[in-house]
Design an enzyme around this catalytic site. Structure first.
Site, PDB file in Angstrom:
ATOM      1  N   ASP A  10     -18.925  34.620 -46.471  1.00 53.93           N
ATOM      2  CA  ASP A  10     -18.010  34.250 -45.405  1.00 53.93           C
ATOM      3  C   ASP A  10     -18.849  33.588 -44.303  1.00 53.93           C
ATOM      4  O   ASP A  10     -20.080  33.736 -44.274  1.00 53.93           O
ATOM      5  CB  ASP A  10     -17.319  35.503 -44.882  1.00 53.93           C
ATOM      6  N   ASP A  12     -17.639  32.968 -40.360  1.00 50.60           N
ATOM      7  CA  ASP A  12     -17.448  33.610 -39.058  1.00 50.60           C
ATOM      8  C   ASP A  12     -17.581  35.125 -39.181  1.00 50.60           C
ATOM      9  O   ASP A  12     -16.840  35.766 -39.927  1.00 50.60           O
ATOM     10  CB  ASP A  12     -16.061  33.275 -38.500  1.00 50.60           C
ATOM     11  N   ASP A 170     -17.481  40.180 -43.704  1.00 51.49           N
ATOM     12  CA  ASP A 170     -17.391  41.181 -42.637  1.00 51.49           C
ATOM     13  C   ASP A 170     -15.987  41.704 -42.420  1.00 51.49           C
ATOM     14  O   ASP A 170     -15.784  42.576 -41.567  1.00 51.49           O
ATOM     15  CB  ASP A 170     -17.900  40.579 -41.326  1.00 51.49           C
TER      16      ASP A 170
END
Length: 225
Positions: A10, A12, A170
C-alpha cells in the site's frame, strides 16, 4: 532465492505518511462546499478506500452526485497542496533500505493503492522510487479495496501466484483485499489502523518496523523441513 515472489505495498500509511496532506485537501474540499470538516480520526479511518467511497463513508447522508463532486474538489486541492513544502508526504523510516534489500534478494515489488495513477506517480517520483516497482496498481485500474482487483492485476502482470504474493498494508482494507485475492497479508503498525484491527481482519503478522520485513518474508517462504 530462485522462486518468483511478489511483495505488494500500500502507499498512504505504509510507504509514506500522507495523513496531513490528505486532511488538508479534504478540509479545502469541505470548506469550499460550506460543509463541516470531518475530524482527523475519521479521515484516518477511510484512508485506503477509493476516493468516492471514502467521501461516502464520511458523509453518507449525501447523494452520489455530491460524493463525486466532493471527490473532485479533493483531487484538485490535493494536486495543489502536494507542491507546498508544508504538506509533504515523507517516507516512513526504513522504507528505502527495505525496498533495496528486497530487490537485491530477487523479490518483485509492486504497489496497490487507492491513489490515482497520477497521484501515485507523483509520490514515487518525489522520492525517486519509481524504478523500484515492476507493477503499479491504482484506483484507476480496478475497483477500490477491499475488492481483490488490484492484487489480481498485479499477479497477472508479474506471473505470481497468490501463494507467492504478500500484501503489505496499514489498514483493514489492505488486509481484506489480500484475503479476497487469496494472498498473504502483512500489517504494519505505523499507519492509520491499529494493529489489533489488522490482526482481526486476517493479517498473519504486524510489523513494528521495516527492519523486520525481510526476515519475516524469509520465514514465510522457508522450505518445509
Amino acid at each position: 532465492m530462485t522462486d518468483l515472489r511478489l511483495v505488494v505495498f500500500d502507499c498512504d500509511g505504509t510507504l509514506v505518511d500522507s495523513q496531513h496532506v490528505i486532511f488538508a485537501a479534504l478540509s479545502h474540499a469541505f470548506d469550499g462546499h460550506g460543509m463541516t470538516v470531518p475530524d482527523l480520526d475519521a479521515v484516518r479511518r477511510v484512508v485506503g478506500l477509493g476516493l468516492v467511497e471514502a467521501v461516502e463513508t464520511l458523509v453518507p447522508h449525501l447523494d452520489r452526485a455530491a460524493h463525486v463532486t466532493l471527490a473532485e474538489s479533493y483531487k484538485n486541492a490535493f494536486g495543489l497542496l502536494r507542491h507546498d513544502p508544508l504538506h509533504a508526504e515523507p517516507l516512513f523510516p526504513g522504507v528505502r533500505e527495505a525496498l533495496a534489500t528486497l530487490a537485491d534478494a530477487g523479490y518483485l515489488l509492486g504497489v496497490a493503492t487507492g491513489k490515482s495513477r497520477k497521484g501515485l506517480a507523483a509520490t514515487l517520483k518525489m522520492h525517486d522510487l519509481t524504478d523500484m516497482f515492476v507493477t503499479l496498481q491504482t484506483a484507476d485500474d480496478a475497483p477500490g479495496k477491499p475488492h481483490p482487483g488490484m492484487l489480481e492485476n498485479a499477479m497477472r502482470a508479474t506471473g505470481a501466484r497468490p501463494a507467492d504474493t504478500v500484501m503489505v498494508g496499514d489498514t483493514v482494507f489492505d488486509i481484506r483485499m489480500a484475503g479476497n485475492a487469496g494472498t498473504h497479508a502483512l500489517g504494519v503498525s505505523w499507519g492509520y489502523h491499529p494493529p489489533h484491527e489488522l490482526t482481526a481482519a486476517g493479517a498473519r503478522h504486524v510489523l513494528a518496523g521495516y527492519d523486520g520485513l525481510s526476515p519475516w518474508l524469509e520465514t514465510l517462504w522457508e522450505p518445509a523441513a
